[in-house]
Scaffold this motif. Structure first.
Motif, PDB file in Angstrom:
ATOM      1  N   UNK A   1      26.699   7.313   0.062  1.00  0.00           N
ATOM      2  CA  UNK A   1      26.259   6.293   1.020  1.00  0.00           C
ATOM      3  C   UNK A   1      25.141   6.800   1.921  1.00  0.00           C
ATOM      4  N   UNK A   2      24.204   5.918   2.189  1.00  0.00           N
ATOM      5  CA  UNK A   2      23.184   6.193   3.194  1.00  0.00           C
ATOM      6  C   UNK A   2      23.747   5.863   4.571  1.00  0.00           C
ATOM      7  N   UNK A   3      22.964   6.177   5.617  1.00  0.00           N
ATOM      8  CA  UNK A   3      23.361   5.831   6.979  1.00  0.00           C
ATOM      9  C   UNK A   3      23.584   4.324   7.090  1.00  0.00           C
ATOM     10  N   UNK A   4      22.663   3.560   6.494  1.00  0.00           N
ATOM     11  CA  UNK A   4      22.789   2.105   6.536  1.00  0.00           C
ATOM     12  C   UNK A   4      23.985   1.603   5.743  1.00  0.00           C
ATOM     13  N   UNK A   5      24.279   2.241   4.611  1.00  0.00           N
ATOM     14  CA  UNK A   5      25.451   1.851   3.821  1.00  0.00           C
ATOM     15  C   UNK A   5      26.732   2.019   4.634  1.00  0.00           C
ATOM     16  N   UNK A   6      26.826   3.119   5.358  1.00  0.00           N
ATOM     17  CA  UNK A   6      28.026   3.389   6.150  1.00  0.00           C
ATOM     18  C   UNK A   6      28.161   2.360   7.276  1.00  0.00           C
ATOM     19  N   UNK A   7      27.032   1.995   7.893  1.00  0.00           N
ATOM     20  CA  UNK A   7      27.079   0.963   8.932  1.00  0.00           C
ATOM     21  C   UNK A   7      27.629  -0.348   8.368  1.00  0.00           C
ATOM     22  N   UNK A   8      27.161  -0.730   7.192  1.00  0.00           N
ATOM     23  CA  UNK A   8      27.615  -1.988   6.579  1.00  0.00           C
ATOM     24  C   UNK A   8      29.086  -1.893   6.182  1.00  0.00           C
ATOM     25  N   UNK A   9      29.493  -0.776   5.576  1.00  0.00           N
ATOM     26  CA  UNK A   9      30.892  -0.625   5.172  1.00  0.00           C
ATOM     27  C   UNK A   9      31.817  -0.714   6.387  1.00  0.00           C
ATOM     28  N   UNK A  10      31.412  -0.065   7.485  1.00  0.00           N
ATOM     29  CA  UNK A  10      32.214  -0.126   8.713  1.00  0.00           C
ATOM     30  C   UNK A  10      32.295  -1.554   9.240  1.00  0.00           C
ATOM     31  N   UNK A  11      31.205  -2.299   9.077  1.00  0.00           N
ATOM     32  CA  UNK A  11      31.203  -3.676   9.586  1.00  0.00           C
ATOM     33  C   UNK A  11      32.198  -4.547   8.828  1.00  0.00           C
ATOM     34  N   UNK A  12      32.355  -4.305   7.542  1.00  0.00           N
ATOM     35  CA  UNK A  12      33.324  -5.098   6.775  1.00  0.00           C
ATOM     36  C   UNK A  12      34.756  -4.702   7.109  1.00  0.00           C
ATOM     37  N   UNK A  13      34.975  -3.435   7.465  1.00  0.00           N
ATOM     38  CA  UNK A  13      36.307  -3.040   7.938  1.00  0.00           C
ATOM     39  C   UNK A  13      36.655  -3.799   9.210  1.00  0.00           C
ATOM     40  N   UNK A  14      35.683  -3.910  10.107  1.00  0.00           N
ATOM     41  CA  UNK A  14      35.906  -4.656  11.347  1.00  0.00           C
ATOM     42  C   UNK A  14      36.166  -6.123  11.038  1.00  0.00           C
ATOM     43  N   UNK A  15      35.389  -6.691  10.127  1.00  0.00           N
ATOM     44  CA  UNK A  15      35.582  -8.113   9.815  1.00  0.00           C
ATOM     45  C   UNK A  15      36.969  -8.369   9.225  1.00  0.00           C
ATOM     46  N   UNK A  16      37.451  -7.452   8.396  1.00  0.00           N
ATOM     47  CA  UNK A  16      38.798  -7.602   7.854  1.00  0.00           C
ATOM     48  C   UNK A  16      39.827  -7.631   8.979  1.00  0.00           C
TER      49      UNK A  16
END
Length: 369
Positions: free
Chosen positions: A97-112
């Protein structure tokens, strides 16, 4: 990554009890005796479902699907259709994962987490129009599937009525998550520590890419002072974090609904307001700020920590600067807010770049507290 019919059947079996209960108790008032029973749900097969892709997620991390389930019923010749949305998120492996990938993955954890624990409260206690959560799945590798109701309505901020409806919706969200509520959601991992997708911690590359000269160079030097001032704003809540017209629908009566809660998180309400006025409305006129402020005060029931209109106007001005900082390094969109930004910078530096970030911090304390 694709949602096939076998998986759609499995998800439908998990979602249908909640969907049918909603029809029986609320929305349509359908008698429970006329609804499909557990045996009919368990008997579902792949021929009873269809899957339609609605859109792809950013960076190819998955898709949003519309799932249609056909069950025995009393209407339409003995068959009734039931629909839900399935948002399937498949991030890259952690090691790549890139820095941006990790930001997006974390955002979906929050949305869940938002749909599991926050959304039901906002719907039941505050009457906010958002997708009803039916089922949420997550795995250790950050794969997430969120099943929810399909919102109805039309898109587009076609008139002033819709703009004001969206402002009232935002005021309702902010009032519902005011103060200690936002802190609790962050502590439980149900909200981003800092709401929005453009805040400084998550955008170092864009900050570095900003021009070094002119008013944008001044903004680059002032960026940390602005970010820190927004964080210490005395009025904090949970913001939507991406309150643009693409994430809104409007009913026939003009009532607003919103979805896409990846960047739901703690921030002053001005973060949502500035972004919405810049990218969705194209008008940062103080009349809209005044209307939002009136709605917020009413929904907060005049609590002691309500912001004054002057407080709100100052906070919106700083939030516009913060969003422009992101756009200056990433790419311009929305309305031109350069005059708003320059007015703030002039208060801080008198029109000439100060010598350091610390000098802007001192000026920020002097001018904005």
């Amino acid at each position: 990554m694709k949602l096939d019919r076998a998986e759609a059947v499995r998800l439908a079996r998990r979602c249908l009890p909640a969907m049918l209960a909603e029809r029986s108790v609320g929305g349509e008032g359908v008698p429970s005796s006329s609804l499909p029973n557990d045996a009919a749900i368990e008997a579902l097969s792949e021929k009873d479902v269809s899957v339609e892709s609605m859109c792809r997620l950013w960076a190819g991390m998955g898709c949003v699907y519309r799932v249609t389930v056909r069950l025995p019923g009393e209407r339409d010749g003995g068959v009734e259709s039931h629909r839900f949305v399935a948002k399937k998120v498949v991030p890259p492996p952690r090691r790549s994962r890139s820095f941006g990938d990790e930001r997006k993955a974390a955002s979906y954890r929050v949305e869940a987490g938002f749909y599991e624990e926050v959304a039901p409260t906002l719907i039941e206690e505050r009457g906010l129009s958002i997708p009803v959560p039916y089922h949420v799945e997550r795995s250790d590798d950050d794969r997430v599937t969120i099943c929810m109701s399909l919102l109805s309505g039309s898109s587009g901020l076609s008139d002033d009525v819709r703009v004001r409806a969206a402002l009232e919706w935002l005021a309702s969200l902010h009032a519902a998550t005011w103060g200690a509520v936002a802190d609790d959601y962050v502590r439980r991992g149900l909200a981003q520590p800092i709401g929005s997708y453009w805040h400084l911690d998550t955008r170092p590359d864009e900050h570095d890419a900003m021009p070094r000269r002119g008013w944008e160079g001044r903004l680059r030097m002032a960026a940390r002072a602005i970010d820190e001032r927004l964080r210490r704003d005395g009025r904090q809540c949970c913001v939507h974090g991406d309150a643009k017209d693409a994430n809104m629908l409007f009913g026939d009566g003009g009532d607003a609904s919103m979805y896409d809660f990846q960047y739901f998180g703690k921030a002053p309400p001005s973060v949502d307001l500035a972004y919405f006025l810049c990218v969705a409305v194209g008008d940062t006129d103080s009349e809209y700020i005044r209307y939002y402020h009136q709605q917020l005060i009413r929904k907060l029931d005049n609590k002691a920590d309500c912001p004054t209109l002057k407080d709100m106007e100052d906070s919106v001005a700083l939030a516009l600067c913060d969003f422009q900082r992101f756009m200056s390094g990433w790419g311009q969109w929305g309305s031109d807010v350069s005059s708003n930004v320059i007015a703030v910078l002039d208060r801080l530096d008198g029109g000439t770049m100060l010598r350091s970030e610390d000098a802007y911090r001192e000026a920020m304390h002097r001018e904005f507290g």
